[in-house]
Scaffold this active site. Structure first.
Site, PDB file in Angstrom:
ATOM      1  N   SER A  28       0.800  -1.218   0.000  1.00 18.78           N
ATOM      2  CA  SER A  28       0.000   0.000   0.000  1.00 18.78           C
ATOM      3  C   SER A  28       0.835   1.271   0.000  1.00 18.78           C
ATOM      4  CB  SER A  28      -0.946   0.012   1.206  1.00 18.78           C
ATOM      5  OG  SER A  28      -1.750  -1.137   1.234  1.00 18.78           O
ATOM      6  N   HIS A  81       1.021   4.391   4.465  1.00 18.02           N
ATOM      7  CA  HIS A  81       0.288   4.913   3.310  1.00 18.02           C
ATOM      8  C   HIS A  81       0.644   6.374   3.070  1.00 18.02           C
ATOM      9  CE1 HIS A  81      -3.157   1.754   3.902  1.00 18.02           C
ATOM     10  NE2 HIS A  81      -2.022   1.219   3.490  1.00 18.02           N
TER      11      HIS A  81
END
Length: 233
Positions: free
Chosen positions: A127, A179
């Site tokens: 991610s 992220h």
């Protein structure tokens, strides 16, 4: 032209991530069904990004953690996001720049987790690198003066980011810190390559890549010094 010929990096990254996920499930010693639904703790702990282990010298975890996933939902959502984002970004930036963007973003996500994540809890997933693709597109568009929320591509990218942030808040061993770190690293790299994208000069990507990697190395070194110093107290 086949998809692999058109998007060699995107499909190679997807294939590698899926192969690692299936291989880890197969070799884990757990039942196939349960290992697919949720990767065994030993797999996550063994290759995930654990800051305590990195402080002990396991720098390779910054890379291996990018190819591990917490479970079937995690890997499925990430690979779908990688396909849609990669389809756009690889064709826009070219295979070499796209691969560089993916790597520096994944490392940036890992660096963010070192600084702001839990010291002993493993984090896994692509991610950070995937958010970096989004950041790279945004940084490139803003630097080129072409950014607009009216652009349907931009809206789709933002939607994918929102879904992944939700996943990050819902699944264990998935870090929204990574992220955001990947997003920032990708944005930085995307802005740097904006003026060199159409350059005919060989090695035009070298300076942005070395600058980004150099900054990441400095941040990792500072963190290592701080972490090992704290451990010695």
């Amino acid at each position: 032209m086949s998809g692999l010929q058109r998007l060699p990096v995107t499909f190679s990254l997807i294939a590698a991530s899926v192969a690692v996920f299936l291989g880890a499930a197969l070799l884990s010693g757990s039942s196939w069904a349960s290992a697919l639904a949720l990767q065994p703790a030993g797999v996550i702990q063994g290759g995930g990004l654990v800051p305590a282990n990195v402080a002990g010298g396991d720098l390779w975890r910054l890379f291996t953690s990018m190819f591990l996933h917490a479970g079937l939902i995690h890997v499925a959502v990430n690979m779908l996001a990688l396909y849609f984002l990669g389809s756009f970004a690889e064709q826009t930036f070219g295979a070499g720049r796209f691969m560089a963007l993916y790597v520096v973003s994944g490392i940036a996500g890992g660096v963010a987790y070192l600084y702001f994540g839990d010291f002993t809890t493993p984090a896994v997933g692509a991610s950070g690198a995937i958010f970096g693709i989004l950041g790279g597109v945004l940084g490139f568009a803003i630097r080129r003066g072409t950014f607009s929320m009216g652009n349907p591509v931009i809206r789709q990218l933002v939607l994918i980011a929102a879904i992944n942030l939700f996943i990050g808040a819902s699944i264990p061993n998935v870090s929204n810190t990574a992220h955001i770190g990947g997003l920032v690293g990708g944005f930085f790299f995307g802005a740097l390559i904006a003026n060199s994208l159409y350059s005919q000069k060989r090695g035009a990507i070298a300076a942005p890549l070395l600058l980004t990697l150099g900054l990441e190395v400095v941040l990792i070194a500072l963190w290592m010094f701080s972490a090992t110093g704290a451990a010695g107290l």
